[in-house]
Motif scaffolding. Sequence first.
Motif, PDB file in Angstrom:
ATOM      1  N   GLY A  14       0.587  -1.021  -0.159  1.00  0.00           N
ATOM      2  CA  GLY A  14      -0.036  -0.211   0.188  1.00  0.00           C
ATOM      3  C   GLY A  14       0.720   1.134  -0.631  1.00  0.00           C
ATOM      4  N   GLY A  18       1.496   0.838  -5.207  1.00  0.00           N
ATOM      5  CA  GLY A  18       0.386  -0.243  -5.186  1.00  0.00           C
ATOM      6  C   GLY A  18      -1.113   0.177  -5.258  1.00  0.00           C
ATOM      7  N   ALA A  19      -0.910   1.767  -4.597  1.00  0.00           N
ATOM      8  CA  ALA A  19      -2.673   2.901  -4.181  1.00  0.00           C
ATOM      9  C   ALA A  19      -2.610   3.134  -5.588  1.00  0.00           C
ATOM     10  CB  ALA A  19      -2.181   3.240  -3.531  1.00  0.00           C
ATOM     11  N   LEU A  34      -6.733  -3.745  -2.501  1.00  0.00           N
ATOM     12  CA  LEU A  34      -5.172  -3.544  -2.627  1.00  0.00           C
ATOM     13  C   LEU A  34      -4.928  -4.095  -0.490  1.00  0.00           C
ATOM     14  CD1 LEU A  34      -2.833  -1.901  -2.827  1.00  0.00           C
ATOM     15  CD2 LEU A  34      -4.084   0.364  -1.807  1.00  0.00           C
ATOM     16  N   ASP A  36      -2.810  -3.968   2.667  1.00  0.00           N
ATOM     17  CA  ASP A  36      -0.857  -3.533   2.954  1.00  0.00           C
ATOM     18  C   ASP A  36      -0.724  -4.033   4.665  1.00  0.00           C
ATOM     19  OD1 ASP A  36       1.663  -1.521   2.837  1.00  0.00           O
ATOM     20  OD2 ASP A  36       1.078  -2.285   4.801  1.00  0.00           O
ATOM     21  N   LEU A  40      -0.986   1.395   5.181  1.00  0.00           N
ATOM     22  CA  LEU A  40      -0.696   2.671   3.703  1.00  0.00           C
ATOM     23  C   LEU A  40       0.633   3.673   3.565  1.00  0.00           C
ATOM     24  CD1 LEU A  40      -3.747   2.887   1.586  1.00  0.00           C
ATOM     25  CD2 LEU A  40      -2.960   1.500   2.255  1.00  0.00           C
ATOM     26  N   ALA A 156      -5.303   5.547  -2.538  1.00  0.00           N
ATOM     27  CA  ALA A 156      -6.524   5.103  -2.359  1.00  0.00           C
ATOM     28  C   ALA A 156      -8.189   5.005  -2.510  1.00  0.00           C
ATOM     29  CB  ALA A 156      -5.940   4.344  -0.831  1.00  0.00           C
ATOM     30  N   ILE A 166     -10.172  -1.927   0.042  1.00  0.00           N
ATOM     31  CA  ILE A 166      -9.094  -1.025   0.239  1.00  0.00           C
ATOM     32  C   ILE A 166      -8.479  -2.178   1.726  1.00  0.00           C
ATOM     33  CG2 ILE A 166      -7.494   0.480   0.712  1.00  0.00           C
ATOM     34  CD1 ILE A 166      -8.006   0.674  -1.977  1.00  0.00           C
ATOM     35  N   PRO A 168      -5.907  -1.796   5.379  1.00  0.00           N
ATOM     36  CA  PRO A 168      -4.696  -1.087   5.419  1.00  0.00           C
ATOM     37  C   PRO A 168      -4.510  -2.540   6.340  1.00  0.00           C
ATOM     38  CG  PRO A 168      -6.142   0.367   4.991  1.00  0.00           C
ATOM     39  CD  PRO A 168      -7.079  -0.665   5.264  1.00  0.00           C
ATOM     40  N   THR A 204       5.523  -4.486  -3.156  1.00  0.00           N
ATOM     41  CA  THR A 204       6.102  -4.541  -1.800  1.00  0.00           C
ATOM     42  C   THR A 204       7.445  -3.956  -2.130  1.00  0.00           C
ATOM     43  OG1 THR A 204       6.945  -6.693  -2.338  1.00  0.00           O
ATOM     44  CG2 THR A 204       4.665  -6.177  -0.740  1.00  0.00           C
ATOM     45  N   PHE A 397      -6.787   5.928   5.689  1.00  0.00           N
ATOM     46  CA  PHE A 397      -6.435   4.442   5.670  1.00  0.00           C
ATOM     47  C   PHE A 397      -5.152   4.497   7.104  1.00  0.00           C
ATOM     48  CE2 PHE A 397      -8.354   5.575   1.227  1.00  0.00           C
ATOM     49  CZ  PHE A 397      -9.720   4.665   2.196  1.00  0.00           C
ATOM     50  N   GLY A 399      -2.953   6.541   7.080  1.00  0.00           N
ATOM     51  CA  GLY A 399      -1.178   6.763   5.461  1.00  0.00           C
ATOM     52  C   GLY A 399      -0.670   7.122   6.433  1.00  0.00           C
TER      53      GLY A 399
END
Length: 410
Positions: A14, A18-19, A34, A36, A40, A156, A166, A168, A204, A397, A399
Amino acid sequence: MDVDSSPTVLVIGGGATGAGIARDLARRDVDVTLVDRNGLSSGTSGRSHGLLHSGARYAEADGPEAKECLEENRILRRIAGACIRETQGLFVQLADDDPAYFDVKRAACEDVGIPVEVVDGQAARDELPDLAADVERAMRVPDAVVLPSRLVAANAADARDHGAHIYPHAPVTSMDREDGRIASVALGGEVDETVRPDYVVNATGPHAGRIAAMAGLSVEMRPTRGVMVSVAYDGLEPVLNRCREPADGDIVVPHEGEAVLGTTSVPVDDPDDYERPDWEVERTVEECAAMLPPVADAERVRTWWGVRPLYEPDEASRGGRGISRGFHLLDHADDDDGVANCCSIVGGKLTTYRQMAAATADMVCDRLGVDAECTTPEERLPGATDPDRLDAFVREFDGQGPTDADVVGR
């Protein structure tokens, strides 16, 4: 948790790439999930110095890669809004720096099409009085600053708005293969489910080798760590780059009330478990202070390390640090012990994440028989004009990375 147990595409990782892949695929009406492991932006994307490259850093080493940076720089300025700070950049030549290197870089930038303006040292100090007295000349280029937590979360959010799922906090714990394909992927954390995707994308970063190994694949990575030191310093507008061969402590990135000093490049065996020695911090501060002396004694607010997702075969052929960071899209159907429904995207840089995502989505759609064009260069990210909305995406997320922790959500 309600989980789509049979997504068409599972994107693992993420970060920005990836996003970005999830966004691109979702906009092509592909059913995508998605995942992670730690929220994220918890990896490389959220632990950078936050420079949006103009391409100038790579111009003399790799003209095509520099041109791609310039193109993506312009695209992100159009679509990313408050994920970007329009600062410009300044490459400075000190008295001890080779003037020939400055001239080569300037010529290379002009060849690529990167706008440059050369000014003498006094003109540069008139613009930024704290510049070192021995700055002999400088070159203005269209660098900028990117806030990666906002950028990743906005990608995302756009993916989610177009039907993506999604998660996370859903680490991949294992994969099962059947008849030359990945049949299932076990997810832990808040998901704790097994999913059966038609296609798997490994995005990743420095962990690409570990994830690939779960499917019996080999992706050789050469991760390197780099330290960032954020100090209290107000009033810096352009990104400062030392105009010399890339080395420790050659960049200063402006934030709101802080300046981020970077960075080092030291190989690591494990991107989760590595040394964080004081000498890297001290060297970075000392070298950056050669350009901007006040940062030497400025209050140190935050320090963090990031790990670059470098691809071993590329690094071995190019010779290591200082060479352009291109990306590599690995189709594992072509491997000796191939897996028909899996690819890995490695290398690259934050500036070119959207291009990396588009290349990956193109290949995935080709494998799935999906006839749909990429629209991500034209479509603005959600919340681009609303920093508060972007910051709400970051919270949604989980993030928040350290790069922009001083700006996001203030």
